[in-house]
Design a protein around this motif. Structure first.
Motif, PDB file in Angstrom:
ATOM      1  N   ALA A  20       0.833  -1.206   0.000  1.00 20.06           N
ATOM      2  CA  ALA A  20       0.000   0.000   0.000  1.00 20.06           C
ATOM      3  C   ALA A  20       0.870   1.259   0.000  1.00 20.06           C
ATOM      4  O   ALA A  20       0.556   2.246  -0.683  1.00 20.06           O
ATOM      5  N   LEU A  21       1.957   1.229   0.764  1.00 21.70           N
ATOM      6  CA  LEU A  21       2.874   2.368   0.779  1.00 21.70           C
ATOM      7  C   LEU A  21       3.516   2.577  -0.591  1.00 21.70           C
ATOM      8  O   LEU A  21       3.615   3.702  -1.081  1.00 21.70           O
ATOM      9  N   ASP A  22       3.949   1.483  -1.212  1.00 25.41           N
ATOM     10  CA  ASP A  22       4.575   1.585  -2.531  1.00 25.41           C
ATOM     11  C   ASP A  22       3.601   2.169  -3.551  1.00 25.41           C
ATOM     12  O   ASP A  22       3.978   3.030  -4.369  1.00 25.41           O
ATOM     13  N   ALA A  23       2.361   1.698  -3.506  1.00 27.43           N
ATOM     14  CA  ALA A  23       1.369   2.199  -4.456  1.00 27.43           C
ATOM     15  C   ALA A  23       1.094   3.680  -4.240  1.00 27.43           C
ATOM     16  O   ALA A  23       0.959   4.453  -5.207  1.00 27.43           O
ATOM     17  N   PHE A  24       1.013   4.086  -2.986  1.00 28.74           N
ATOM     18  CA  PHE A  24       0.763   5.498  -2.686  1.00 28.74           C
ATOM     19  C   PHE A  24       1.930   6.359  -3.159  1.00 28.74           C
ATOM     20  O   PHE A  24       1.728   7.435  -3.758  1.00 28.74           O
ATOM     21  N   LEU A  25       3.157   5.908  -2.918  1.00 31.12           N
ATOM     22  CA  LEU A  25       4.317   6.690  -3.338  1.00 31.12           C
ATOM     23  C   LEU A  25       4.465   6.692  -4.857  1.00 31.12           C
ATOM     24  O   LEU A  25       4.947   7.679  -5.434  1.00 31.12           O
ATOM     25  N   ASP A  26       4.056   5.623  -5.506  1.00 25.81           N
ATOM     26  CA  ASP A  26       4.043   5.638  -6.976  1.00 25.81           C
ATOM     27  C   ASP A  26       3.093   6.728  -7.484  1.00 25.81           C
ATOM     28  O   ASP A  26       3.407   7.428  -8.454  1.00 25.81           O
ATOM     29  N   GLU A  27       1.961   6.842  -6.825  1.00 27.17           N
ATOM     30  CA  GLU A  27       1.002   7.882  -7.209  1.00 27.17           C
ATOM     31  C   GLU A  27       1.587   9.268  -6.984  1.00 27.17           C
ATOM     32  O   GLU A  27       1.450  10.168  -7.836  1.00 27.17           O
ATOM     33  N   GLN A  28       2.262   9.457  -5.852  1.00 24.70           N
ATOM     34  CA  GLN A  28       2.876  10.751  -5.579  1.00 24.70           C
ATOM     35  C   GLN A  28       4.006  11.049  -6.566  1.00 24.70           C
ATOM     36  O   GLN A  28       4.204  12.199  -6.976  1.00 24.70           O
TER      37      GLN A  28
END
Length: 360
Positions: A20-28
């Motif tokens: 979930a963290l990786d996906a959020f940072l990919d979005e950012q």
């Protein structure tokens, strides 16, 4: 996903939080891409700061939800995992700022954020002060992570009316941890703190936001009532205090290979912990004066060993171990009395052991 179909033994919660963290940072990263390579460097450091660790805060959040709602749907599980990830982003923010304030060189075996950016400035041969650049970058990254924690929780995937009570908890949590950090800075500046004051710092700087508030965030997302939140406080607050007392022990007695920090790092930083307060109260005047004078000064391995001997001979090390054991027992007794669903109770009991018996 009813409780009987959520295979707790097979569910990799820590891995799900990391995803979930990786996906959020990919979005950012996609959002920040137009800002160029400097923004990319900031994002790369953000990825480093949220990597690693045991995901304890996120795991407490997740099981706080299941303590109240033991039969989540698949969509709710995904949403609560994202909410749990928000607590890990909050933790990363606190670590970046904490390392800067403590002038720490390392975190988890790598350069602390301010040191990493300081080195970037120096290696590039830029103008100005490398240390000031590193400090500025750490302040800004910590602030950005603090903002992202709110964003990730708000957009976890549950309807906003369901998320609103959890956002209220997060607001209180951030106020407590920032003010608790200032209490810590202030007692270090004064160069003294008795056991009561050291416990107050411990409670607000770390204990509440490490265990109690993550539990409350998860429970609030599940629609917890006041009695359920109170039961989680009865468990989470003493456990959070035991957790931080263990951290203080590791800050003096931990091995660098497992803690990722230099030996005796808390002593070099001049931390006025419960361990220090107990030792100063119990040592003979000359030894107490020697310990007090050594705090916050450069120390080599021999110096650290001598101070460790003072903590042992004073009985402070053993006294803190007794405190950890007593607080953990209080927490586990409260957990048993709460009569939460069995899966949540078992998971929270296991987390209590992991939080208080760790070596790093």
């Amino acid at each position: 996903m009813p409780a009987e179909t959520l295979d707790v033994a097979r569910f990799d919660l820590a891995g799900a939080i990391t995803d979930a963290l990786d996906a959020f940072l990919d979005e950012q990263a996609e959002r920040l891409a137009p800002l160029g390579p400097d923004a990319a460097a900031l994002l790369a450091e953000a990825r480093v700061t949220v990597s690693g660790g045991k995901r304890l805060r996120g795991r407490f959040c997740f099981w706080g939800f299941l303590a109240v709602r033991p039969d989540p749907t698949p969509a709710e599980v995904r949403a609560v995992v994202r909410a749990a990830a928000a607590l890990e982003v909050l933790q990363a923010s606190a670590l970046v700022h904490d390392d800067l304030m403590d002038a720490s060189d390392t975190r988890r075996g790598r350069p602390a954020t301010h040191r990493a950016f300081e080195a970037r400035h120096r290696e590039a041969g830029w103008t100005g002060d490398p240390e000031q650049y590193g400090a500025a970058a750490a302040v800004l990254l910590g602030d950005l992570l603090l903002s992202w924690a709110d964003e990730l929780l708000r957009r976890c995937g549950l309807p906003l009316p369901a998320v609103a009570p959890a956002l209220d908890v997060l607001d209180r949590c951030r106020s407590e941890v920032v003010t608790g950090q200032f209490l810590d800075v202030s007692v270090q500046a004064r160069g003294r703190a008795d056991v009561e004051e050291a416990m107050r710092v411990l409670r607000y700087k770390s204990a509440k936001y490490s265990v109690e508030r993550p539990l409350h965030v998860g429970a609030a997302l599940a629609g917890a009532d006041a009695a359920q939140l109170g039961a989680l406080t009865d468990f989470g607050l003493p456990l959070g205090e035991a957790f931080q007392l263990r951290d203080d022990q590791l800050g003096v007695f931990g091995e660098p290979a497992t803690t990722g920090k230099p030996a005796g790092d808390d002593l070099v930083e001049g931390k006025r912990t419960v361990l220090v307060a107990l030792a100063l109260d119990a040592l003979p005047p000359a030894d107490a004066a020697a310990l007090d004078a050594a705090l916050g000064t450069p120390l080599d391995a021999a110096d650290v060993d001598r101070l460790r001997d003072l903590f042992r001979s004073s009985g402070a090390e053993a006294a803190v171990e007794d405190l950890i054991a007593g607080l953990t027992t209080t927490a586990l007794d409260a957990l048993a009395a709460a009569r939460f669903p069995a899966a949540a109770t078992d998971a929270l009991e296991a987390l209590a052991v992991a939080a208080t018996r760790r070596t790093s």
